[in-house]
Design a protein around this motif. Structure first.
Motif, PDB file in Angstrom:
ATOM      1  N   SER A  63       0.357   3.637   8.426  1.00 13.35           N
ATOM      2  CA  SER A  63      -0.747   3.223   8.022  1.00 13.35           C
ATOM      3  C   SER A  63      -0.935   3.381   6.329  1.00 13.35           C
ATOM      4  N   TRP A 111       2.757   0.717   0.252  1.00 18.31           N
ATOM      5  CA  TRP A 111       1.747   1.741   0.300  1.00 18.31           C
ATOM      6  C   TRP A 111       0.387   0.972   0.275  1.00 18.31           C
ATOM      7  N   SER A 150       3.484  15.445   1.908  1.00 25.92           N
ATOM      8  CA  SER A 150       2.208  14.945   2.004  1.00 25.92           C
ATOM      9  C   SER A 150       1.432  15.321   3.373  1.00 25.92           C
ATOM     10  N   TYR A 186      -0.096   9.489  -0.396  1.00 22.71           N
ATOM     11  CA  TYR A 186       0.813   8.467  -0.534  1.00 22.71           C
ATOM     12  C   TYR A 186       2.390   9.217  -1.080  1.00 22.71           C
ATOM     13  N   SER A 240      -8.151  10.150  -0.759  1.00 24.76           N
ATOM     14  CA  SER A 240      -7.264   9.292  -0.335  1.00 24.76           C
ATOM     15  C   SER A 240      -5.920   9.522   0.457  1.00 24.76           C
ATOM     16  N   LYS A 241      -5.251   8.600   0.880  1.00 24.79           N
ATOM     17  CA  LYS A 241      -4.208   8.895   1.749  1.00 24.79           C
ATOM     18  C   LYS A 241      -3.208   9.951   0.816  1.00 24.79           C
ATOM     19  N   SER A 290      -6.615   0.996  -0.473  1.00 22.11           N
ATOM     20  CA  SER A 290      -7.619   1.598   0.332  1.00 22.11           C
ATOM     21  C   SER A 290      -8.247   2.728  -0.686  1.00 22.11           C
ATOM     22  N   ASP A 295       1.481   8.633  12.461  1.00 23.39           N
ATOM     23  CA  ASP A 295       0.375   7.924  11.999  1.00 23.39           C
ATOM     24  C   ASP A 295       0.629   7.374  10.571  1.00 23.39           C
ATOM     25  N   GLY A 296       1.008   8.323   9.860  1.00 22.57           N
ATOM     26  CA  GLY A 296       1.095   8.289   8.361  1.00 22.57           C
ATOM     27  C   GLY A 296       2.280   6.900   8.143  1.00 22.57           C
ATOM     28  N   GLY A 304      -1.727  11.702  -4.318  1.00 29.34           N
ATOM     29  CA  GLY A 304      -3.013  11.317  -3.746  1.00 29.34           C
ATOM     30  C   GLY A 304      -4.052  12.451  -4.389  1.00 29.34           C
ATOM     31  N   TRP A 309       1.099   4.988   4.114  1.00 29.54           N
ATOM     32  CA  TRP A 309       1.212   5.996   3.305  1.00 29.54           C
ATOM     33  C   TRP A 309       2.546   5.821   2.214  1.00 29.54           C
ATOM     34  N   TYR A 333      -2.228  16.948   3.111  1.00 28.72           N
ATOM     35  CA  TYR A 333      -3.021  16.477   4.248  1.00 28.72           C
ATOM     36  C   TYR A 333      -3.784  17.424   4.988  1.00 28.72           C
TER      37      TYR A 333
END
Length: 599
Positions: free
Chosen positions: A348, A18, A396, A374, A371-372, A22, A344-345, A367, A350, A400
């Motif tokens: 990128s 992960w 997740s 995770y 944040s993402k 970031s 995308d997750g 998360g 996650w 999100y």
């Protein structure tokens, strides 16, 4: 032999880790936020005694409270997730301890807010909201506070409770360190005669092994280790129960169960109705166990025979990247809006994919608002682990969509609905697998897996919930909790839930010692209620199309903007009744009959 050895963290490719950096590129940035929280903690003291002097004061305070909570969440979550990468890493143990202590200090600093809000009439708060448009954002939050007025203590008492937060987390922290960092399981011989170390991540794949000797050795090796530490585990769990009872008493609840459920406005009847509904459907579970015994052609069925597939000669060795692609296809009914974010997750950062030495066992989604969302995995190339990917991605995506459609104050969601999105994903994936698989033997294999989801999520988690209820009731009645009493209760429950066609042994009687959810304060029942709700929602998505998908996505975007039972009702499921549980177990019974016909 080397392939069976657990890798060190640094030996795992970056693409399978992960992107937690970031959140904080380096420790200095983390420390800057850590210090910011300490400063804001002091600033909030300026509002003490002035919270409800005016609507302006109340709004400023609530905004400051959000800023503190949001920042400490980042600080703590980052440190804890870095620790979870390698629980033996003393640096992140230290940062987690510091963040945990600061979090307790923050809770203490904020503890005066609710009592001060409750010091005036609700009518005055309503007037503040009418006079100040920005305060309307906090209306549901303020209504929740007044709903629990009878259980909120004085300013000083709330401060004391906040101060003991660090100590109160002791049982769970001790369990986690013992279970994940200190416990060492034996090495056994695999089906090829090669040495393989038993780990948390490998245990279920070993239980799925076609070689019965391997399953038996892994089962006995794992539980013999827990038995060696039974008194430590029992003391830790007993202390956790006493902690829950303490909180329920000081907050004037009738029981620890009522205290745990009241936060989300869930009546205890929902918990009791779940257990009752499952008890009324145990005949279907007993029939499934009898069918498994017959299908495996065993004179005696043991608990190490529960996970191995009933269907022979089916190998589903699924590499992570393949599993990821199948999950994406399975989620197709949720339309592009959902599926594109999932894709995308995956690409990128996650997901933290593979097990490494010292890594926290199991899987989770976690998360913060900033944040993402995770996902921690300990991926093994099994069908079950592929479903774990779908499960955690459901969590997740729920996080999100909630945080991207709700203000911070309502961006989280209740644990009561937390397992719905994850299980909808699993149900949709299973439907895709059954629909796209032409081979009857593979379909039977998948059907077996689906039945195991019902067994593991409704029956098993309800058994856990009943165990949790019973041990709290015993302690509340003044009875002592020991390793022997835990094992006796757990043995009796296994007998009730699994029936007469399986051997109830001393090993399964120790299973309570390895279940981390028993430290989560009446959490597990929500797996069963969530699964039942998810079966209903997935059927609507598959059978009713776009309208039901839109309602479901609205549910995922709702966060905690309303009480969880009401949020679910708006999606089309009423969990105040026994109907969703009974309907789910009716489907289970039909699947058992279908499997019996196919075998």
């Amino acid at each position: 032999m080397s392939e069976n050895k657990v890798k060190k963290r640094e030996d795992i490719s970056k693409e399978f880790k992960w992107d937690i950096e970031s959140m904080y590129n380096n420790e200095e940035i983390w420390k800057k936020d850590f210090d910011k929280v300490k400063d804001l903690k002091e600033k909030i003291k300026e509002y003490k005694g002035k919270v409800v002097e005016s609507g302006k004061n109340l709004l400023s305070l609530l905004k400051l409270k959000d800023e503190i909570s949001r920042t400490i969440a980042n600080v703590y979550t980052f440190a804890k997730m870095k620790q979870d990468e390698d629980t033996n890493n003393s640096k992140y143990q230290e940062l987690t301890d510091k963040a945990s202590t600061l979090m307790v200090n923050v809770q203490e600093a904020l503890s005066f807010i609710v009592p001060e809000i409750l010091s005036i009439d609700k009518e005055k708060i309503d007037n503040y909201i009418k006079e100040n448009e920005e305060l309307k954002l906090y209306e549901h939050y303020l209504n929740q506070i007044f709903r629990q007025k009878d259980h909120i203590l004085s300013d000083k008492e709330e401060s004391i409770i906040a101060q003991i937060g660090d100590v109160a987390s002791g049982p769970e922290n001790i369990f986690s360190m013992l279970n994940n960092a200190d416990l060492e399981f034996p090495t056994i011989k695999d089906e090829n005669g090669e040495d393989i170390e038993i780990t948390h991540g490998r245990f279920i794949p070993l239980m799925e092994n076609e070689n019965r000797r391997v399953r038996k050795d892994a089962y006995e090796g794992l539980y013999s280790t827990y038995r060696d530490y039974k008194n430590t585990f029992s003391t830790t769990l007993s202390t956790n129960v006493k902690k829950n009872i303490f909180y329920s008493k000081v907050r004037k609840y009738n029981s620890s169960l009522q205290a745990a459920l009241d936060e989300d406005n869930i009546p205890t009847s929902v918990y009791d109705n779940l257990i009752k509904a499952v008890h009324n459907n145990l005949d279907k579970m007993h029939k499934y166990i009898k069918l498994r015994k017959k299908a495996l052609n065993l004179e005696e069925l043991h608990f190490y025979d529960l996970y191995t597939p009933i269907v022979e000669d089916i190998k589903m060795d699924i590499e992570y990247n393949e599993a990821r692609d199948i999950v994406v296809k399975g989620l197709g009914p949720l339309k592009e809006e959902y599926v594109n974010v999932v894709k995308d997750g995956f690409n990128s950062g996650w997901v933290d994919v593979y097990e490494n030495k010292g890594k926290r066992s199991g899987a989770y989604s976690w998360g913060t608002y900033d944040s993402k969302p995770y996902i921690l995995l300990n991926y093994q190339n099994t069908l079950d682990n592929m479903f774990t990917i779908a499960h955690e991605m459901g969590h997740s995506m729920h996080s999100y969509l909630s945080k991207n459609n709700q203000p911070y104050i309502y961006s989280g969601y209740s644990i009561f609905v937390a397992e719905v999105a994850s299980t909808v994903n699993e149900a949709l994936l299973m439907n895709y697998m059954l629909e796209s698989t032409k081979d009857d033997k593979k379909k039977l294999f998948l059907l077996n897996h689906y039945l195991e989801q019902f067994r593991g999520t409704i029956y098993r988690q309800t058994m856990f919930a009943e165990f949790e209820k019973l041990i709290h009731e015993r302690a509340e009645n003044g009875e002592s909790l020991t390793a022997e009493s835990f094992s006796s209760i757990y043995r009796d429950l296994n007998k009730k839930y699994y029936g007469d066609d399986i051997v109830i042994d001393d090993n399964i009687a120790m299973e309570w010692a390895r279940i981390p959810h028993f430290y989560y304060n009446f959490y597990v029942y929500q797996y069963a209620t969530g699964f039942s709700a998810a079966i209903a929602l997935s059927q609507k998505i598959l059978n009713e199309g776009d309208e039901s998908v839109d309602k479901y996505l609205t549910f995922l975007k709702s966060g905690s903007s309303n009480y969880p039972i009401e949020v679910l009702k708006s999606a089309g499921v009423d969990m105040t009744t026994e109907e969703p549980v009974n309907n789910a177990l009716k489907i289970f019974g039909e699947l058992v009959d279908k499997m019996e016909d196919l075998l």
